[in-house]
Write a protein that holds these residues in place. Structure first.
Motif, PDB file in Angstrom:
ATOM      1  N   VAL A 127     -13.971  84.278  48.643  1.00  0.00           N
ATOM      2  CA  VAL A 127     -12.589  84.570  49.007  1.00  0.00           C
ATOM      3  C   VAL A 127     -12.003  83.287  49.584  1.00  0.00           C
ATOM      4  O   VAL A 127     -12.538  82.729  50.548  1.00  0.00           O
ATOM      5  CB  VAL A 127     -12.493  85.706  50.042  1.00  0.00           C
ATOM      6  N   ILE A 128     -10.916  82.808  48.983  1.00  0.00           N
ATOM      7  CA  ILE A 128     -10.294  81.552  49.386  1.00  0.00           C
ATOM      8  C   ILE A 128      -8.901  81.847  49.936  1.00  0.00           C
ATOM      9  O   ILE A 128      -8.057  82.399  49.222  1.00  0.00           O
ATOM     10  CB  ILE A 128     -10.195  80.570  48.210  1.00  0.00           C
ATOM     11  N   VAL A 129      -8.667  81.475  51.189  1.00  0.00           N
ATOM     12  CA  VAL A 129      -7.357  81.630  51.818  1.00  0.00           C
ATOM     13  C   VAL A 129      -6.698  80.256  51.872  1.00  0.00           C
ATOM     14  O   VAL A 129      -7.321  79.279  52.291  1.00  0.00           O
ATOM     15  CB  VAL A 129      -7.476  82.211  53.238  1.00  0.00           C
ATOM     16  N   THR A 132     -16.437  82.889  52.478  1.00  0.00           N
ATOM     17  CA  THR A 132     -15.003  82.699  52.676  1.00  0.00           C
ATOM     18  C   THR A 132     -14.724  81.207  52.812  1.00  0.00           C
ATOM     19  O   THR A 132     -15.529  80.451  53.369  1.00  0.00           O
ATOM     20  CB  THR A 132     -14.497  83.429  53.935  1.00  0.00           C
ATOM     21  N   ALA A 133     -13.580  80.792  52.296  1.00  0.00           N
ATOM     22  CA  ALA A 133     -13.191  79.381  52.350  1.00  0.00           C
ATOM     23  C   ALA A 133     -11.715  79.285  52.690  1.00  0.00           C
ATOM     24  O   ALA A 133     -10.926  80.175  52.364  1.00  0.00           O
ATOM     25  CB  ALA A 133     -13.467  78.702  51.012  1.00  0.00           C
ATOM     26  N   PHE A 134     -11.365  78.188  53.348  1.00  0.00           N
ATOM     27  CA  PHE A 134      -9.964  77.883  53.613  1.00  0.00           C
ATOM     28  C   PHE A 134      -9.599  76.670  52.785  1.00  0.00           C
ATOM     29  O   PHE A 134     -10.256  75.624  52.875  1.00  0.00           O
ATOM     30  CB  PHE A 134      -9.742  77.586  55.102  1.00  0.00           C
ATOM     31  N   TYR A 135      -8.569  76.788  51.917  1.00  0.00           N
ATOM     32  CA  TYR A 135      -8.120  75.668  51.099  1.00  0.00           C
ATOM     33  C   TYR A 135      -6.849  75.121  51.715  1.00  0.00           C
ATOM     34  O   TYR A 135      -5.796  75.732  51.631  1.00  0.00           O
ATOM     35  CB  TYR A 135      -7.896  76.099  49.656  1.00  0.00           C
ATOM     36  N   ASP A 136      -6.975  73.954  52.341  1.00  0.00           N
ATOM     37  CA  ASP A 136      -5.862  73.361  53.063  1.00  0.00           C
ATOM     38  C   ASP A 136      -5.204  72.289  52.207  1.00  0.00           C
ATOM     39  O   ASP A 136      -5.704  71.178  52.080  1.00  0.00           O
ATOM     40  CB  ASP A 136      -6.356  72.762  54.379  1.00  0.00           C
TER      41      ASP A 136
END
Length: 383
Positions: A88-90, A112-116
């Motif tokens: 899941v990428i936010v 889970t990952a955060f794509y900044d």
């Protein structure tokens, strides 16, 4: 094709509309290439009126796109998909991003990952106590922090903010969509970008001032949200919005195009813009402001021109002959196609996800565990 395709849920700012944001084109290129590698993707987008009124990709053919009206509807309708996804990428700038991230971390059984796509801006916000879409407490809970910015920022994210794995994931270009076109040259210098207060002084210095000093040359600024009080020189054409489908023609009609970087990204360095990759892929020679790490993307003097002031810009625009310009443009295009296409980014993302999955892998026999191919297979050479 993968032995085991991944089920990936992405919660991003926008996929459907490229109006007023650079996220949509980045997501489109990346997700199209991920889908081509066999993965199944669900993109969840907050339904907001300003993007709803400007949707130029309401039904992508490479992933499933769904809209949700608010946080409660997101949780009610999509908890099962988030729970069962492999990843899941936010993304950055997602409305109510902290609450969305907390829910994703609480619900997901996979990683889970955060794509900044805005890392330096994000870090500046955190220093000011601004938690519009990310909080310091949320960072350690993401198994992976995918950063638009490379270099020293990655260590900062891990050492100061506790990310278990901060990895670079630069923007990229869809090499099939962005190619040179045979069109007449309309402008000596172009700029494509949404208005931003911290970019405007650089645009003033590197485009508007040269336009004032050279009334015989032709300039264009394309992009929405510029204040009505800006006084544009007579030789600067204004285009409110250029859709992605028209970007190649726009760049191809430019003798040179300008790359301008936001102040926080200049300070952090190692933050190439998606527009930089797209312009170079279309064979437009690029003049850029200066920041640390740009030489790792394109070689100054050979693949890109760096400029500090109007005099630097005008000396390039006034230089006789097109040979040098064409040689630089072709060199930049070769470099981008060799290192910065969406296919390259999809392979990198795949490897980062698999690395995170291995770190989080439960004990053998766990009901969650799924087999997945080795990273060496993930990182095989692109066709």
């Amino acid at each position: 094709m993968k032995e085991t395709p991944l089920d990936i849920v992405v919660l991003g700012l926008s996929l459907s509309s490229s109006w007023g944001n650079g996220h949509a084109t980045t997501f489109r290129a990346l997700l199209r290439s991920l889908a081509a590698r066999g993965h199944r993707i669900l993109f969840l987008e907050r339904d907001v009126p300003w993007y709803a009124a400007h949707r130029d990709m309401p039904a992508p053919d490479f992933c499933r796109l769904e809209f949700y009206p608010d946080l409660q509807a997101l949780q009610d309708q999509w908890s099962e998909a988030v729970e069962n996804a492999d990843a899941v990428i936010v993304g950055s700038y997602v409305p109510q991003g902290v609450a969305v991230g907390e829910w994703a971390q609480r619900t997901a059984r996979g990683i889970t990952a955060f794509y900044d796509i805005d890392t330096p801006v994000t870090l500046a916000k955190l220093r000011q106590g601004d938690t519009e879409y990310l909080s310091p407490e949320l960072i350690p809970g993401y198994d992976l922090y995918l950063s638009f910015t490379g270099g020293p920022t990655l260590e900062l994210l891990m050492q100061r903010y506790g990310s278990p794995a901060a990895r670079p994931l630069y923007c990229s270009v869809d090499a099939e969509a962005y190619q040179p076109q045979e069109v007449p040259k309309r402008w000596d210098l172009s700029y494509l970008g949404t208005y931003s207060p911290d970019r405007q002084p650089v645009l003033e210095r590197l485009l508007l001032e040269p336009a004032r000093q050279a009334p015989d040359l032709r300039f264009v600024v394309a992009g929405p949200q510029y204040p009505a009080e800006i006084v544009w020189p007579d030789n600067v054409e204004r285009l409110d919005h250029v859709p992605p489908s028209e970007h190649p023609a726009f760049y191809s009609a430019s003798r040179y195009t300008l790359n301008v970087t936001r102040a926080d990204m200049v300070a952090a360095g190692y933050s190439p813009s998606v527009r930089l990759f797209e312009a170079a892929a279309c064979g437009a020679p690029v003049i850029s402001d200066i920041w640390n790490g740009i030489e790792t993307v394109l070689r100054p003097g050979e693949e890109i021109v760096l400029a500090e002031d109007a005099e630097d810009v005008l000396s390039v625009l006034r230089a006789p002959g097109a040979e040098c310009r064409e040689r630089m443009a072709q060199a930049a295009r070769r470099r981008i196609l060799a290192e910065h296409t969406a296919g390259h980014r999809a392979a990198e993302l795949e490897a980062h996800l698999q690395e995170a999955m291995r770190r989080k892998a439960p004990a053998p026999g766990s009901s969650w565990a799924k087999p997945f191919p080795a990273v060496t297979e993930m990182q095989r050479e692109l066709p």
